[in-house]
Scaffold this active site. Structure first.
Site, PDB file in Angstrom:
ATOM      1  N   ASP A  91       0.867  -1.186   0.000  1.00 12.83           N
ATOM      2  CA  ASP A  91       0.000   0.000   0.000  1.00 12.83           C
ATOM      3  C   ASP A  91       0.902   1.235   0.000  1.00 12.83           C
ATOM      4  O   ASP A  91       1.845   1.322   0.794  1.00 12.83           O
ATOM      5  CB  ASP A  91      -0.904  -0.023   1.252  1.00 12.83           C
ATOM      6  CG  ASP A  91      -2.029   0.988   1.160  1.00 12.83           C
ATOM      7  OD1 ASP A  91      -1.745   2.180   0.934  1.00 12.83           O
ATOM      8  OD2 ASP A  91      -3.199   0.596   1.319  1.00 12.83           O
ATOM      9  N   ILE A  92       0.627   2.184  -0.885  1.00 10.26           N
ATOM     10  CA  ILE A  92       1.501   3.370  -0.969  1.00 10.26           C
ATOM     11  C   ILE A  92       1.232   4.379   0.157  1.00 10.26           C
ATOM     12  O   ILE A  92       1.993   5.327   0.311  1.00 10.26           O
ATOM     13  CB  ILE A  92       1.408   4.108  -2.331  1.00 10.26           C
ATOM     14  CG1 ILE A  92      -0.035   4.324  -2.750  1.00 10.26           C
ATOM     15  CG2 ILE A  92       2.234   3.404  -3.400  1.00 10.26           C
ATOM     16  CD1 ILE A  92      -0.153   5.328  -3.885  1.00 10.26           C
TER      17      ILE A  92
ATOM     18  N   GLY B  36     -12.577  -0.904   1.705  1.00 10.86           N
ATOM     19  CA  GLY B  36     -12.976  -0.755   0.309  1.00 10.86           C
ATOM     20  C   GLY B  36     -13.765   0.493  -0.026  1.00 10.86           C
ATOM     21  O   GLY B  36     -14.462   0.523  -1.035  1.00 10.86           O
TER      22      GLY B  36
ATOM     23  N   HIS C  95     -10.250  -5.751  -2.114  1.00  7.24           N
ATOM     24  CA  HIS C  95      -8.880  -5.921  -1.618  1.00  7.24           C
ATOM     25  C   HIS C  95      -8.896  -6.190  -0.124  1.00  7.24           C
ATOM     26  O   HIS C  95      -9.778  -5.739   0.598  1.00  7.24           O
ATOM     27  CB  HIS C  95      -8.008  -4.700  -1.926  1.00  7.24           C
ATOM     28  CG  HIS C  95      -8.604  -3.397  -1.497  1.00  7.24           C
ATOM     29  ND1 HIS C  95      -9.543  -2.744  -2.256  1.00  7.24           N
ATOM     30  CD2 HIS C  95      -8.399  -2.637  -0.405  1.00  7.24           C
ATOM     31  CE1 HIS C  95      -9.888  -1.613  -1.653  1.00  7.24           C
ATOM     32  NE2 HIS C  95      -9.213  -1.532  -0.516  1.00  7.24           N
TER      33      HIS C  95
ATOM     34  N   HIS D 282      -6.502  -5.678   3.229  1.00  8.43           N
ATOM     35  CA  HIS D 282      -5.327  -5.019   3.809  1.00  8.43           C
ATOM     36  C   HIS D 282      -4.677  -5.978   4.803  1.00  8.43           C
ATOM     37  O   HIS D 282      -5.363  -6.503   5.701  1.00  8.43           O
ATOM     38  CB  HIS D 282      -5.730  -3.773   4.601  1.00  8.43           C
ATOM     39  CG  HIS D 282      -6.314  -2.659   3.801  1.00  8.43           C
ATOM     40  ND1 HIS D 282      -5.580  -1.558   3.411  1.00  8.43           N
ATOM     41  CD2 HIS D 282      -7.563  -2.461   3.323  1.00  8.43           C
ATOM     42  CE1 HIS D 282      -6.367  -0.719   2.739  1.00  8.43           C
ATOM     43  NE2 HIS D 282      -7.575  -1.239   2.666  1.00  8.43           N
TER      44      HIS D 282
HETATM   45  P1  AMP Z   1      -9.821   1.259   0.949  1.00  9.78           P
HETATM   46  O1  AMP Z   1     -10.491   1.279  -0.406  1.00  9.78           O
HETATM   47  O2  AMP Z   1     -10.283   2.364   1.841  1.00  9.78           O
HETATM   48  O3  AMP Z   1      -9.899  -0.092   1.615  1.00  9.78           O
HETATM   49  O4  AMP Z   1      -8.285   1.541   0.748  1.00  9.78           O
HETATM   50  C1  AMP Z   1      -7.644   1.587  -0.511  1.00  9.78           C
HETATM   51  C2  AMP Z   1      -6.150   1.564  -0.279  1.00  9.78           C
HETATM   52  O5  AMP Z   1      -5.503   1.549  -1.542  1.00  9.78           O
HETATM   53  C3  AMP Z   1      -5.610   2.778   0.497  1.00  9.78           C
HETATM   54  O6  AMP Z   1      -4.965   2.323   1.668  1.00  9.78           O
HETATM   55  C4  AMP Z   1      -4.624   3.423  -0.491  1.00  9.78           C
HETATM   56  O7  AMP Z   1      -3.480   3.921   0.131  1.00  9.78           O
HETATM   57  C5  AMP Z   1      -4.299   2.271  -1.426  1.00  9.78           C
HETATM   58  N1  AMP Z   1      -3.880   2.681  -2.751  1.00  9.78           N
HETATM   59  C6  AMP Z   1      -4.518   3.524  -3.585  1.00  9.78           C
HETATM   60  N2  AMP Z   1      -3.835   3.656  -4.735  1.00  9.78           N
HETATM   61  C7  AMP Z   1      -2.746   2.864  -4.627  1.00  9.78           C
HETATM   62  C8  AMP Z   1      -1.641   2.561  -5.477  1.00  9.78           C
HETATM   63  N3  AMP Z   1      -1.516   3.092  -6.687  1.00  9.78           N
HETATM   64  N4  AMP Z   1      -0.696   1.691  -5.027  1.00  9.78           N
HETATM   65  C9  AMP Z   1      -0.811   1.129  -3.801  1.00  9.78           C
HETATM   66  N5  AMP Z   1      -1.825   1.377  -2.955  1.00  9.78           N
HETATM   67  C10 AMP Z   1      -2.774   2.239  -3.355  1.00  9.78           C
END
Ligand code: AMP
Length: 132
Positions: free
Chosen positions: A29-30, A86, A93, A95
């Site tokens: 995760d970035i 999500g 996804h 985490h």
């Molecule tokens: P969520 O949809 O709230 O469960 O979280 C989405 C996650 O995706 C967040 O923690 C972001 O930091 C991560 N994220 C979004 N874009 C990228 C990317 N290009 N590379 C890696 N992680 C990402």
């Protein structure tokens, strides 16, 4: 319009790759909540994780388990936590977040600074320990 995660799978957007099989992909995760915070995704683009077929949901969880075991081996946290939210990216996804201290707060809101060099190093360390 493909999701950002589909673009990552296709290599159109860069990622810190951890592991991959024919149906799943794992990458850092970035915006990590802890060093080594990893996302596990199905290659099939679907928004809501509970809309996956039961067999697909099982397979994603089993993939995440193998990745988490690799994280445990590589990073030696107390354990690796799991969150499914999500709300930001509409591509299912999981985490995986290493917990290094009993007092460590464990939430997606928390963000730690990790340099690009360290991200590269973490991806290498974990990927070497994941056995699929
Ligand atoms: P969520 O949809 O709230 O469960 O979280 C989405 C996650 O995706 C967040 O923690 C972001 O930091 C991560 N994220 C979004 N874009 C990228 C990317 N290009 N590379 C890696 N992680 C990402």
């Amino acid at each position: 319009m493909p999701s950002i995660f589909t673009k990552i799978i296709k290599g159109d957007v860069p990622s810190y790759r951890i592991a991959e099989d024919n149906k799943h992909y794992a990458f850092l995760d970035i915006n990590p909540s802890a060093e080594g915070h990893t996302l596990c995704i199905p290659k099939k683009e679907i928004d809501y994780i509970f809309d996956l077929e039961p067999s697909e949901l099982s397979a994603l969880n089993l993939f995440a388990q193998k990745v988490a075991k690799g994280m445990d081996e590589a990073l030696q946290p107390i354990r690796t936590g799991i969150i499914v939210e999500g709300m930001e990216v509409p591509h299912a996804h999981i985490h995986l977040i290493p917990i290094y201290k009993e007092t460590q707060r464990f939430s997606l809101g928390m963000q730690v600074e990790v340099s690009q060099n360290r991200m590269t190093e973490l991806a290498k360390l974990i990927s070497e320990k994941v056995i699929l």
